[in-house]
Design a protein around this motif. Structure first.
Motif, PDB file in Angstrom:
ATOM      1  N   UNK A 122      39.282   0.939 146.387  1.00  0.00           N
ATOM      2  CA  UNK A 122      38.974   0.360 147.566  1.00  0.00           C
ATOM      3  C   UNK A 122      39.060  -1.132 147.478  1.00  0.00           C
ATOM      4  N   UNK A 123      40.250  -2.028 147.373  1.00  0.00           N
ATOM      5  CA  UNK A 123      40.431  -3.173 147.050  1.00  0.00           C
ATOM      6  C   UNK A 123      39.841  -4.060 148.134  1.00  0.00           C
ATOM      7  N   UNK A 124      39.754  -3.610 149.294  1.00  0.00           N
ATOM      8  CA  UNK A 124      39.433  -4.622 150.513  1.00  0.00           C
ATOM      9  C   UNK A 124      37.997  -4.833 150.482  1.00  0.00           C
ATOM     10  N   UNK A 152      39.518  -9.664 145.823  1.00  0.00           N
ATOM     11  CA  UNK A 152      40.384  -9.871 144.773  1.00  0.00           C
ATOM     12  C   UNK A 152      41.297 -11.075 144.658  1.00  0.00           C
ATOM     13  N   UNK A 153      41.805 -11.208 146.085  1.00  0.00           N
ATOM     14  CA  UNK A 153      42.770 -12.103 146.343  1.00  0.00           C
ATOM     15  C   UNK A 153      42.227 -13.551 146.141  1.00  0.00           C
ATOM     16  N   UNK A 154      41.192 -13.529 146.782  1.00  0.00           N
ATOM     17  CA  UNK A 154      40.279 -14.698 146.803  1.00  0.00           C
ATOM     18  C   UNK A 154      39.725 -15.286 145.625  1.00  0.00           C
ATOM     19  N   UNK A 155      39.255 -14.258 144.514  1.00  0.00           N
ATOM     20  CA  UNK A 155      39.164 -14.629 142.987  1.00  0.00           C
ATOM     21  C   UNK A 155      40.161 -14.964 142.550  1.00  0.00           C
ATOM     22  N   UNK A 156      41.360 -14.410 142.505  1.00  0.00           N
ATOM     23  CA  UNK A 156      42.645 -14.716 141.599  1.00  0.00           C
ATOM     24  C   UNK A 156      42.991 -16.071 142.202  1.00  0.00           C
ATOM     25  N   UNK A 157      43.012 -16.426 143.599  1.00  0.00           N
ATOM     26  CA  UNK A 157      43.535 -17.838 143.835  1.00  0.00           C
ATOM     27  C   UNK A 157      42.614 -18.724 143.356  1.00  0.00           C
ATOM     28  N   UNK A 158      41.162 -18.485 143.191  1.00  0.00           N
ATOM     29  CA  UNK A 158      40.217 -19.761 142.805  1.00  0.00           C
ATOM     30  C   UNK A 158      40.357 -19.849 141.193  1.00  0.00           C
ATOM     31  N   UNK A 176      44.937   2.210 141.061  1.00  0.00           N
ATOM     32  CA  UNK A 176      44.071   1.627 142.033  1.00  0.00           C
ATOM     33  C   UNK A 176      44.382   0.189 141.805  1.00  0.00           C
ATOM     34  N   UNK A 177      43.306  -0.721 142.228  1.00  0.00           N
ATOM     35  CA  UNK A 177      43.532  -2.258 142.174  1.00  0.00           C
ATOM     36  C   UNK A 177      42.594  -2.595 141.067  1.00  0.00           C
ATOM     37  N   UNK A 178      43.215  -3.577 140.485  1.00  0.00           N
ATOM     38  CA  UNK A 178      42.442  -4.334 139.372  1.00  0.00           C
ATOM     39  C   UNK A 178      43.057  -5.888 139.385  1.00  0.00           C
TER      40      UNK A 178
END
Length: 464
Positions: A122-124, A152-158, A176-178
């Motif tokens: 559940x990546x969302x 996940x996207x927010x952490x990657x962007x930071x 899944x998502x990682x």
């Protein structure tokens, strides 16, 4: 017996039918034609000289440009190569000549550290709130997870915005998502990602250099190579400094296997270059010889016969064969390669001597004719031709002086023709006025003659 009236008519030319307009035209032509012909002849010769000098200068330009274009192609330069590109490939770095050959062993490839989090279905879902510290090679940055980037996207962007050379991406596949984090290659670029504060759920994204919630998929390592037995360490698999002026791309680790990096010399191209140079040079020199030829008279002499600028061109071109193109070695000039100068200034090539020189030292011949780094002392064939061209076409040189002289003469001759036209117009006007006045006087004399004729006739009748 001749009558008195007949004698007067003959003396005055009355009734002679003289065309004064034609007479004036003939007199003007008789005066103009020799002068105009002389000026036109000088103009014709002067124009021919201007054209011949321009043609000679243009042919030198064409020759020099052709040499530069030809020698700028890869087929006329020594190219570095590897006998096993699957292990390492090489390319030339402009600015110098690599000192080859060398023996290379690729002991280890450089790699980058890669971390991956545990896949989730559940990546969302929110990650949790808190803060991390990203540390790379002694530099650190704080990564905050707030309600605005709690994903996940927010952490990657930071992480990406921290600017420390670590790239974060979100990967979704069948598992899944990682979160995947990758640093720059090289041992010095390993990194840690530790939690400073926040929810326990953020522990899934930590790495302290040995353990953590993320798993290390690849370790940061230096590439290790041996160049002629000397071990060297680099952070990249593209190496520019192991051998000066040579880029080495490492493609595969092969401990215990030595490969050879060496230069391949374009021997066939160099031979063809010298042959073509001699042919082109001779074509240019023969044209100059024709233009400067001395004949039995002016009609059989070349248009530039006796012209110092043309002699200067031939003299400077003839020096090319004896000018040093290298500062050391057995082969320094074109003469050393079998190029000889004939009495008429053309060249003869001893191809056997050229073949011997190329076979004896192909690298030296390549560098002599087309150096990787040209200089005043080692200009190469194209550079030497440029030097000759610049000297011949110098603003204060013999060619420029001759061209200025002939251009000035062209202007002078044009003005002489204009002045001659003005003089002839004045001369024609003067003659026309003179003959017009003569016609007026003749008309008056004719009237007098008519009167005298009448009187004589009356006298004669009275005597009868």
């Amino acid at each position: 017996m001749v009558s008195v009236s007949s004698s007067i008519s003959t003396a005055l030319g009355i009734g002679s039918g003289i065309d004064t307009g034609s007479l004036v035209s003939s007199l003007v032509s008789a005066t103009r034609d020799p002068k105009e012909s002389a000026i036109n002849n000088r103009q014709s010769l002067n124009s021919a000289r201007i054209s011949a000098l321009a043609s000679a200068s243009s042919s030198i330009d064409t020759f020099a440009d052709a040499l530069n274009n030809l020698l700028s192609s890869s087929g006329y330069a020594g190219a570095p190569g590897s006998n096993d590109p699957s292990i390492a490939s090489v390319s030339l770095i402009p600015g110098g000549v690599p000192a080859l050959p060398v023996q290379l062993e690729v002991e280890q490839l450089a790699s980058a550290q890669v971390l991956a989090s545990t896949p989730v279905a559940t990546p969302a879902a929110a990650l949790g709130l808190g803060a991390f510290t990203l540390t790379v090679g002694g530099q650190s940055a704080t990564i905050d997870i707030t309600s605005a980037n709690n994903s996940y996207a927010g952490l990657a962007s930071a992480i990406n915005a921290a600017g420390l050379g670590v790239t974060a991406t979100v990967v979704t596949d069948n598992q899944g998502t990682r979160l995947v984090m990758k640093g720059a290659s090289g041992g010095a670029n390993s990194f840690t990602f530790t939690k400073d504060s926040g929810d326990a759920s953020l522990d899934a994204f930590t790495w302290d250099g040995a353990t953590g919630g993320m798993a290390r998929q690849a370790q940061a390592r230096d590439s290790i190579i041996l160049v002629d037995g000397v071990r060297q360490f680099y952070s990249s698999n593209t190496i520019d400094t192991a051998v000066a002026h040579l880029r080495i791309d490492l493609n595969k680790a092969a401990p215990g296997t030595q490969i050879t990096l060496a230069s391949t010399e374009p021997t066939t191209s160099m031979r063809d270059l010298v042959v073509e140079f001699v042919d082109a040079y001779n074509t240019m020199m023969k044209a100059l010889n024709t233009a400067t030829a001395t004949g039995a008279d002016s009609s059989s002499s070349g248009v530039l016969n006796g012209e110092s600028a043309a002699r200067d061109m031939k003299r400077q071109l003839s020096r090319m064969t004896s000018t040093a193109l290298a500062t050391s070695g057995n082969y320094r000039t074109l003469v050393d390669l079998g190029v000889k100068t004939n009495r008429d200034g053309t060249l003869t090539l001893d191809t056997k001597a050229l073949d011997v020189a190329i076979a004896a030292d192909p690298s030296a011949i390549t560098q002599m004719l087309n150096p990787a780094v040209a200089s005043t002392a080692t200009p190469g064939l194209a550079g030497l031709m440029d030097q000759v061209r610049d000297s011949i076409q110098a603003k204060d040189g013999a060619l420029a002086s001759a061209q200025a002289k002939y251009n000035a003469l062209a202007e002078k001759l044009t003005k002489q023709l204009e002045k001659l036209d003005e003089q002839m117009e004045t001369y024609e006007a003067r003659l026309t006025a003179t003959y017009s006045e003569m016609e007026t006087r003749l008309a008056a004399l004719k009237a007098t003659q008519s009167y005298l004729d009448q009187q004589i006739a009356m006298w004669t009748k009275s005597d009868d």
